[in-house]
Design a protein around this motif. Structure first.
Motif, short mmCIF file in Angstrom:
data_model
loop_
_atom_site.label_atom_id
_atom_site.label_comp_id
_atom_site.label_asym_id
_atom_site.label_seq_id
_atom_site.Cartn_x
_atom_site.Cartn_y
_atom_site.Cartn_z
N UNK A 200 -2.91 16.07 -3.52
CA UNK A 200 -2.42 15.02 -4.74
C UNK A 200 -3.12 13.66 -4.17
N UNK A 201 -4.00 13.80 -2.86
CA UNK A 201 -4.70 12.69 -2.46
C UNK A 201 -6.02 13.23 -2.06
N UNK A 202 -7.15 12.28 -2.05
CA UNK A 202 -8.52 12.73 -1.88
C UNK A 202 -9.10 11.26 -1.04
N UNK A 203 -8.23 10.25 -1.04
CA UNK A 203 -8.47 9.06 -0.19
C UNK A 203 -7.71 8.46 0.75
N UNK A 204 -7.74 8.24 1.92
CA UNK A 204 -6.76 7.74 2.71
C UNK A 204 -7.11 6.72 3.49
N UNK A 205 -6.44 5.34 3.68
CA UNK A 205 -7.02 4.30 4.59
C UNK A 205 -5.65 3.70 5.05
N UNK A 206 -5.54 3.53 6.27
CA UNK A 206 -4.42 3.29 7.27
C UNK A 206 -4.34 1.68 7.21
N UNK A 207 -3.87 1.31 5.99
CA UNK A 207 -3.71 -0.21 5.87
C UNK A 207 -2.39 -0.64 6.23
N UNK A 208 -2.15 -2.03 6.26
CA UNK A 208 -1.04 -2.64 6.52
C UNK A 208 0.08 -2.06 7.46
N UNK A 209 1.12 -1.67 6.70
CA UNK A 209 2.13 -0.85 7.57
C UNK A 209 1.91 0.41 8.28
N UNK B 133 0.95 -1.07 0.12
CA UNK B 133 0.05 0.04 -0.02
C UNK B 133 0.97 1.10 -0.10
N UNK B 134 0.88 2.01 -0.90
CA UNK B 134 1.70 3.16 -1.28
C UNK B 134 0.91 4.22 -1.20
N UNK B 135 1.22 5.37 -0.28
CA UNK B 135 0.33 6.72 -0.22
C UNK B 135 -0.94 6.68 0.37
N UNK B 136 -1.38 5.38 1.06
CA UNK B 136 -2.51 5.53 1.65
C UNK B 136 -2.60 6.07 2.94
N UNK B 137 -1.31 6.56 3.44
CA UNK B 137 -1.43 7.35 4.78
C UNK B 137 -0.59 8.65 4.57
N UNK B 138 -0.67 9.34 3.41
CA UNK B 138 -0.17 10.40 3.18
C UNK B 138 -0.95 11.52 3.48
N UNK B 139 -1.35 11.99 4.71
CA UNK B 139 -1.85 13.22 5.19
C UNK B 139 -1.42 14.44 4.75
N UNK B 140 -0.25 14.33 4.46
CA UNK B 140 0.30 15.67 3.77
C UNK B 140 0.09 15.81 2.43
#
Length: 251
Positions: free
Chosen positions: A48-57, A36-43
Protein backbone atom coordinates in the motif's frame (compact mmCIF):
# COMPACT_ATOMS: atom_id res chain seq x y z
CA UNK A 1 7.33 24.28 12.28
CA UNK A 2 11.09 24.25 11.84
CA UNK A 3 12.51 27.50 10.41
CA UNK A 4 14.97 25.37 8.43
CA UNK A 5 12.06 24.51 6.16
CA UNK A 6 11.83 28.08 4.84
CA UNK A 7 15.52 28.23 3.96
CA UNK A 8 15.43 24.77 2.37
CA UNK A 9 12.47 25.71 0.18
CA UNK A 10 13.99 29.06 -0.80
CA UNK A 11 17.31 27.43 -1.70
CA UNK A 12 15.55 24.72 -3.69
CA UNK A 13 13.47 27.31 -5.55
CA UNK A 14 16.53 29.38 -6.48
CA UNK A 15 18.38 26.28 -7.72
CA UNK A 16 15.47 25.35 -9.99
CA UNK A 17 15.44 28.88 -11.43
CA UNK A 18 19.19 28.95 -12.06
CA UNK A 19 19.22 25.50 -13.68
CA UNK A 20 15.87 25.93 -15.41
CA UNK A 21 14.54 22.68 -13.97
CA UNK A 22 10.82 21.83 -13.94
CA UNK A 23 9.36 20.86 -10.56
CA UNK A 24 6.74 18.18 -10.11
CA UNK A 25 5.11 16.89 -6.94
CA UNK A 26 5.11 13.33 -5.68
CA UNK A 27 1.90 13.86 -3.70
CA UNK A 28 -0.75 16.06 -5.32
CA UNK A 29 -2.52 17.16 -2.16
CA UNK A 30 -1.83 19.98 0.27
CA UNK A 31 -0.55 18.66 3.57
CA UNK A 32 -0.76 20.87 6.63
CA UNK A 33 2.11 21.08 9.10
CA UNK A 34 2.23 17.89 11.20
CA UNK A 35 -0.64 16.50 9.15
CA UNK A 36 1.52 13.74 7.73
CA UNK A 37 -0.53 10.56 7.52
CA UNK A 38 1.01 7.25 6.49
CA UNK A 39 4.53 8.54 5.89
CA UNK A 40 5.94 6.21 8.56
CA UNK A 41 3.89 3.11 7.78
CA UNK A 42 6.67 0.56 7.28
CA UNK A 43 4.10 -2.21 7.62
CA UNK A 44 2.33 -1.01 4.44
CA UNK A 45 5.40 -1.43 2.18
CA UNK A 46 5.29 -2.51 -0.61
CA UNK A 47 1.58 -3.33 -0.93
CA UNK A 48 0.00 0.00 0.00
CA UNK A 49 3.01 2.31 0.29
CA UNK A 50 6.05 2.86 -1.91
CA UNK A 51 7.36 6.04 -0.27
CA UNK A 52 8.18 6.78 3.36
CA UNK A 53 9.58 9.88 5.01
CA UNK A 54 9.66 10.28 8.77
CA UNK A 55 8.26 13.77 8.99
CA UNK A 56 6.84 15.62 11.97
CA UNK A 57 5.47 13.36 14.70
CA UNK A 58 6.96 10.22 13.11
CA UNK A 59 10.37 11.38 14.33
CA UNK A 60 9.01 11.28 17.88
CA UNK A 61 7.07 8.01 17.63
CA UNK A 62 9.18 5.27 19.22
CA UNK A 63 7.51 2.39 17.34
CA UNK A 64 8.19 4.04 13.98
CA UNK A 65 11.76 4.91 14.92
CA UNK A 66 12.38 1.33 16.05
CA UNK A 67 11.09 0.02 12.72
CA UNK A 68 13.48 2.32 10.89
CA UNK A 69 16.34 1.23 13.15
CA UNK A 70 15.62 -2.46 12.55
CA UNK A 71 15.32 -1.90 8.79
CA UNK A 72 18.72 -0.23 8.61
CA UNK A 73 20.36 -2.94 10.75
CA UNK A 74 18.72 -5.64 8.62
CA UNK A 75 19.68 -4.36 5.17
CA UNK A 76 22.48 -1.86 5.78
CA UNK A 77 24.41 -3.28 8.75
CA UNK A 78 27.74 -1.82 7.63
CA UNK A 79 26.23 1.68 7.52
CA UNK A 80 24.68 1.19 10.93
CA UNK A 81 28.08 0.18 12.28
CA UNK A 82 29.40 3.58 11.18
CA UNK A 83 26.71 5.23 13.30
CA UNK A 84 27.62 3.02 16.25
CA UNK A 85 31.29 3.95 15.90
CA UNK A 86 30.39 7.63 15.68
CA UNK A 87 28.42 7.51 18.92
CA UNK A 88 31.05 5.36 20.62
CA UNK A 89 33.48 8.26 20.21
CA UNK A 90 31.18 10.36 22.37
CA UNK A 91 30.97 7.66 25.02
CA UNK A 92 27.28 7.01 24.30
CA UNK A 93 25.99 3.59 23.24
CA UNK A 94 22.26 2.95 23.08
CA UNK A 95 22.24 -0.65 21.84
CA UNK A 96 23.88 -3.72 23.37
CA UNK A 97 24.69 -5.97 20.44
CA UNK A 98 25.89 -9.55 21.02
CA UNK A 99 29.67 -9.77 21.12
CA UNK A 100 29.74 -12.13 18.12
CA UNK A 101 27.87 -9.71 15.84
CA UNK A 102 29.99 -8.41 12.96
CA UNK A 103 27.44 -6.20 11.10
CA UNK A 104 27.23 -8.04 7.80
CA UNK A 105 24.29 -8.87 5.56
CA UNK A 106 25.37 -12.50 5.31
CA UNK A 107 25.49 -12.84 9.07
CA UNK A 108 22.04 -11.27 9.31
CA UNK A 109 20.65 -13.91 6.97
CA UNK A 110 22.35 -16.69 8.93
CA UNK A 111 20.99 -15.35 12.24
CA UNK A 112 17.45 -15.26 10.84
CA UNK A 113 17.70 -18.79 9.39
CA UNK A 114 19.07 -20.25 12.63
CA UNK A 115 16.48 -18.38 14.67
CA UNK A 116 13.63 -19.87 12.62
CA UNK A 117 15.07 -23.35 13.09
CA UNK A 118 15.18 -22.88 16.86
CA UNK A 119 11.64 -21.49 16.90
CA UNK A 120 10.30 -24.53 15.06
CA UNK A 121 12.11 -26.74 17.57
CA UNK A 122 10.64 -24.72 20.45
CA UNK A 123 14.16 -23.90 21.62
CA UNK A 124 14.35 -20.09 21.57
CA UNK A 125 14.74 -19.89 25.36
CA UNK A 126 18.25 -21.27 24.95
CA UNK A 127 19.40 -18.01 23.31
CA UNK A 128 21.03 -15.34 25.41
CA UNK A 129 18.91 -12.18 25.43
CA UNK A 130 21.09 -9.94 23.23
CA UNK A 131 21.20 -12.71 20.62
CA UNK A 132 17.44 -13.29 20.91
CA UNK A 133 16.59 -9.58 20.59
CA UNK A 134 18.84 -9.15 17.57
CA UNK A 135 17.39 -12.20 15.80
CA UNK A 136 13.83 -11.11 16.61
CA UNK A 137 14.45 -7.57 15.33
CA UNK A 138 16.08 -8.75 12.11
CA UNK A 139 13.28 -11.19 11.40
CA UNK A 140 10.55 -8.66 12.18
CA UNK A 141 11.46 -6.35 9.30
CA UNK A 142 9.91 -8.44 6.54
CA UNK A 143 7.11 -10.08 8.54
CA UNK A 144 4.33 -7.59 7.61
CA UNK A 145 5.08 -8.17 3.91
CA UNK A 146 5.25 -11.92 4.48
CA UNK A 147 1.94 -11.84 6.34
CA UNK A 148 0.26 -10.10 3.39
CA UNK A 149 1.73 -12.67 1.01
CA UNK A 150 0.60 -15.64 3.09
CA UNK A 151 -2.96 -14.30 3.22
CA UNK A 152 -3.01 -13.44 -0.48
CA UNK A 153 -1.83 -16.91 -1.49
CA UNK A 154 -3.94 -18.61 1.23
CA UNK A 155 -0.88 -20.40 2.56
CA UNK A 156 -0.71 -22.38 5.78
CA UNK A 157 1.40 -20.71 8.45
CA UNK A 158 1.71 -20.43 12.21
CA UNK A 159 1.56 -17.50 14.59
CA UNK A 160 3.29 -17.13 17.94
CA UNK A 161 3.58 -14.61 20.77
CA UNK A 162 7.09 -13.84 21.99
CA UNK A 163 7.32 -14.22 25.80
CA UNK A 164 9.30 -11.00 26.23
CA UNK A 165 6.92 -8.50 27.80
CA UNK A 166 5.55 -7.44 31.17
CA UNK A 167 1.98 -6.27 31.79
CA UNK A 168 1.31 -3.05 33.68
CA UNK A 169 -1.65 -0.72 34.26
CA UNK A 170 -1.57 3.06 34.36
CA UNK A 171 -3.61 5.34 36.64
CA UNK A 172 -6.47 5.37 34.12
CA UNK A 173 -6.75 1.59 34.22
CA UNK A 174 -5.35 1.13 30.72
CA UNK A 175 -3.24 -1.95 30.01
CA UNK A 176 0.40 -1.31 29.14
CA UNK A 177 2.95 -3.76 27.81
CA UNK A 178 6.61 -3.23 28.60
CA UNK A 179 8.40 -4.84 25.66
CA UNK A 180 12.03 -5.78 26.15
CA UNK A 181 14.61 -4.64 23.59
CA UNK A 182 18.30 -4.52 22.80
CA UNK A 183 18.36 -1.14 24.50
CA UNK A 184 18.30 -0.69 28.24
CA UNK A 185 15.06 1.29 27.90
CA UNK A 186 12.00 -0.89 27.29
CA UNK A 187 9.27 0.00 24.81
CA UNK A 188 5.94 0.85 26.51
CA UNK A 189 2.85 0.03 24.44
CA UNK A 190 -0.79 0.69 25.33
CA UNK A 191 -3.08 -2.09 24.13
CA UNK A 192 -6.83 -2.59 24.03
CA UNK A 193 -9.06 -5.58 24.68
CA UNK A 194 -8.78 -7.20 21.25
CA UNK A 195 -4.98 -7.10 21.48
CA UNK A 196 -5.12 -8.92 24.81
CA UNK A 197 -7.50 -11.54 23.38
CA UNK A 198 -5.17 -12.09 20.41
CA UNK A 199 -2.18 -12.44 22.72
CA UNK A 200 -4.03 -14.87 24.98
CA UNK A 201 -4.97 -17.04 21.98
CA UNK A 202 -1.42 -17.31 20.60
CA UNK A 203 0.62 -17.82 23.78
CA UNK A 204 1.53 -21.16 22.23
CA UNK A 205 2.32 -21.57 18.52
CA UNK A 206 -0.89 -22.08 16.56
CA UNK A 207 -1.83 -22.30 12.92
CA UNK A 208 -3.36 -19.09 11.62
CA UNK A 209 -6.57 -20.77 10.42
CA UNK A 210 -7.08 -22.37 13.85
CA UNK A 211 -6.36 -19.04 15.50
CA UNK A 212 -9.04 -17.32 13.39
CA UNK A 213 -11.54 -20.06 14.24
CA UNK A 214 -10.85 -19.51 17.95
CA UNK A 215 -11.23 -15.74 17.57
CA UNK A 216 -14.62 -16.16 15.87
CA UNK A 217 -15.93 -17.76 19.06
CA UNK A 218 -15.88 -14.30 20.65
CA UNK A 219 -18.56 -13.13 18.21
CA UNK A 220 -22.14 -13.87 19.20
CA UNK A 221 -23.66 -13.03 15.82
CA UNK A 222 -21.96 -15.33 13.30
CA UNK A 223 -23.09 -13.27 10.31
CA UNK A 224 -20.60 -13.51 7.39
CA UNK A 225 -20.24 -9.77 7.07
CA UNK A 226 -19.53 -9.34 10.77
CA UNK A 227 -17.03 -12.21 10.69
CA UNK A 228 -15.24 -10.66 7.70
CA UNK A 229 -15.05 -7.33 9.53
CA UNK A 230 -13.67 -9.10 12.58
CA UNK A 231 -11.00 -10.89 10.52
CA UNK A 232 -9.99 -7.61 8.87
CA UNK A 233 -9.65 -5.95 12.28
CA UNK A 234 -7.70 -8.90 13.68
CA UNK A 235 -5.27 -8.86 10.75
CA UNK A 236 -4.64 -5.14 11.21
CA UNK A 237 -3.90 -5.69 14.89
CA UNK A 238 -1.63 -8.63 14.09
CA UNK A 239 0.40 -6.43 11.75
CA UNK A 240 0.56 -3.74 14.42
CA UNK A 241 1.77 -6.23 17.05
CA UNK A 242 4.31 -7.62 14.56
CA UNK A 243 5.78 -4.14 14.14
CA UNK A 244 5.95 -3.89 17.94
CA UNK A 245 8.00 -7.13 17.82
CA UNK A 246 5.52 -9.08 19.89
CA UNK A 247 4.31 -11.56 17.28
CA UNK A 248 6.09 -13.98 14.97
CA UNK A 249 4.65 -15.69 11.91
CA UNK A 250 6.36 -18.61 10.16
CA UNK A 251 5.72 -21.55 7.85
Amino acid sequence: MSFCLFFEQLLFYQMTLEQNKPVETLIDIQIDDNGYIGFGDFESVPFNKTYLHLLGHFKRDLRTCKMLESYVIRYFPEKFKLLIDLFDKTGYTWIKFPKFYSFSLKQNNDIIDNFLVQIKKGDINSLELPHFFLARDLLSVDLPKRFHQYLLKKEIFSIYLYPIYDVQHNSNGNTLLKIKNLEDENFILEVDEIDLIIMKTIKKPIRYDSFISNMKNYVEDRDNEIENQLIELINKRIIFLITCKLILIYK
